[in-house]
Design an enzyme around this catalytic site. Structure first.
Site, short mmCIF file in Angstrom:
data_model
loop_
_atom_site.label_atom_id
_atom_site.label_comp_id
_atom_site.label_asym_id
_atom_site.label_seq_id
_atom_site.Cartn_x
_atom_site.Cartn_y
_atom_site.Cartn_z
N ASN A 80 0.80 -1.22 0.00
CA ASN A 80 0.00 0.00 0.00
C ASN A 80 0.83 1.27 0.00
O ASN A 80 0.29 2.37 0.03
CB ASN A 80 -1.00 0.00 1.17
CG ASN A 80 -0.32 -0.01 2.52
OD1 ASN A 80 0.88 -0.22 2.62
ND2 ASN A 80 -1.09 0.21 3.57
N CYS A 81 2.14 1.16 -0.06
CA CYS A 81 3.04 2.32 -0.13
C CYS A 81 2.98 2.92 -1.54
O CYS A 81 3.16 2.22 -2.53
CB CYS A 81 4.46 1.88 0.21
SG CYS A 81 5.72 3.14 -0.08
N ASP A 82 2.71 4.22 -1.63
CA ASP A 82 2.60 4.87 -2.94
C ASP A 82 3.88 4.76 -3.76
O ASP A 82 3.83 4.57 -4.97
CB ASP A 82 2.22 6.35 -2.77
CG ASP A 82 0.79 6.54 -2.33
OD1 ASP A 82 -0.04 5.61 -2.52
OD2 ASP A 82 0.47 7.61 -1.77
#
Length: 116
Positions: free
Chosen positions: A10-12
């Site tokens: 979920n890290c951009d």
């Protein structure tokens, strides 16, 4: 050549890196720290290669929430211990090039050069 991308899904920045690799047809596996964990040997090797100051994500929320005494006087061993305890403190992503080299953080210019 197949690469391994280490990070949190979920890290951009990890998302951007995965998209970037996909657009270039770069075959890669994804290692999710949250599901698969991370081992001391991996972190110690990255710290030896890049320095703990690069591998430890001091700009992230997890690190910033630490009490000041936990942040004071850090060294490589303490940084590795923090990252093992909280994988969110590992700078993301890390790309294993498969030849003993890794890239820490997503910088398209550096990745382009390394993959060419």
């Amino acid at each position: 050549m197949a690469y391994t991308l280490y990070g949190i899904p979920n890290c951009d920045t990890v998302k951007k890196a995965r998209t970037w690799l996909g657009e270039r047809g770069a075959d890669h596996a994804f290692h999710d720290y949250k599901k698969a964990g991370v081992d001391r040997g991996f972190l110690e090797a990255r710290v030896a290669e890049h320095g703990w100051e690069t591998v430890l994500n001091r700009a992230g929320t997890t690190f910033r929430k630490l009490p000041d005494e936990a942040k004071a006087g850090l060294d490589a061993d303490q940084a590795v211990a923090l990252m093992l305890e909280q994988p969110s403190m590992i700078k993301r992503p890390i790309l294993d090039l498969g030849d003993g080299r890794t890239l820490v953080g997503f910088k398209p210019e550096a990745w382009e050069k390394a993959l060419s």
